[in-house]
Design a protein around this motif. Sequence first.
Motif, PDB file in Angstrom:
ATOM      1  N   PRO A 145       0.830  -1.210   0.000  1.00 28.90           N
ATOM      2  CA  PRO A 145       0.000   0.000   0.000  1.00 28.90           C
ATOM      3  C   PRO A 145       0.867   1.264   0.000  1.00 28.90           C
ATOM      4  N   TRP A 146       0.284   2.350  -0.461  1.00 26.18           N
ATOM      5  CA  TRP A 146       0.985   3.628  -0.544  1.00 26.18           C
ATOM      6  C   TRP A 146       0.079   4.736  -0.028  1.00 26.18           C
ATOM      7  N   HIS A 147       0.666   5.894   0.227  1.00 23.06           N
ATOM      8  CA  HIS A 147      -0.113   7.036   0.710  1.00 23.06           C
ATOM      9  C   HIS A 147       0.453   8.325   0.099  1.00 23.06           C
ATOM     10  N   CYS A 148      -0.383   9.339   0.082  1.00 19.80           N
ATOM     11  CA  CYS A 148       0.032  10.645  -0.439  1.00 19.80           C
ATOM     12  C   CYS A 148       0.859  11.365   0.619  1.00 19.80           C
ATOM     13  N   THR A 149       1.911  12.037   0.171  1.00 19.78           N
ATOM     14  CA  THR A 149       2.758  12.800   1.094  1.00 19.78           C
ATOM     15  C   THR A 149       2.603  14.303   0.892  1.00 19.78           C
ATOM     16  N   CYS A 178      -1.756  16.065  -3.606  1.00 15.35           N
ATOM     17  CA  CYS A 178      -1.997  14.696  -4.075  1.00 15.35           C
ATOM     18  C   CYS A 178      -3.433  14.295  -3.757  1.00 15.35           C
ATOM     19  N   PRO A 202      -5.886  11.576  -2.625  1.00 20.01           N
ATOM     20  CA  PRO A 202      -5.877  10.243  -2.004  1.00 20.01           C
ATOM     21  C   PRO A 202      -6.790   9.253  -2.724  1.00 20.01           C
ATOM     22  N   SER A 203      -7.667   9.758  -3.600  1.00 22.37           N
ATOM     23  CA  SER A 203      -8.562   8.855  -4.312  1.00 22.37           C
ATOM     24  C   SER A 203      -7.917   8.288  -5.582  1.00 22.37           C
ATOM     25  N   TRP A 224       4.033  10.862  -3.299  1.00 19.50           N
ATOM     26  CA  TRP A 224       3.518   9.670  -2.628  1.00 19.50           C
ATOM     27  C   TRP A 224       4.679   8.847  -2.095  1.00 19.50           C
ATOM     28  N   TRP A 262       5.596   4.685  -0.154  1.00 24.33           N
ATOM     29  CA  TRP A 262       5.108   3.361   0.264  1.00 24.33           C
ATOM     30  C   TRP A 262       4.822   3.387   1.755  1.00 24.33           C
ATOM     31  N   ASP A 263       3.806   2.641   2.198  1.00 27.20           N
ATOM     32  CA  ASP A 263       3.481   2.560   3.624  1.00 27.20           C
ATOM     33  C   ASP A 263       4.466   1.690   4.392  1.00 27.20           C
TER      34      ASP A 263
END
Length: 109
Positions: free
Chosen positions: A67-71, A75, A77-78, A90, A92-93
């Motif tokens: 999974p990844w997330h916006c930084t 960005c 998130p959708s 973005w 990686w988590d």
Amino acid sequence: MVDTEAAPLLISHQPAPAKAPSIDDVVETYIGDTSAMQLLRAALVAFAWAFDAQQVFISVFTDAEPPWHCTSTHCSPSAASPCALPRGMWAWDRPPETSVVSDWGLLVR
């Protein structure tokens, strides 16, 4: 009238048909009884299967996309994947060493 003394000569005395061998009988005929050598062979085959199983299941761990997330606040998130986003927006988590995909940055563009 039929002669009763000749009747036994007309009846054929064939032996009963042989019973079909069971699977156990066939195995014992061609492989032999259970012995130490047979157990050694079974252990070697099981040992070889362990290496084969590693090759089959390695793709579960190497091809997984973590999974990844916006930084960044810019960005979205959708977003369905990080492919459409610039690299700095973005992350990686999990640590990059978690998967080959994250470690080498393999993204489909």
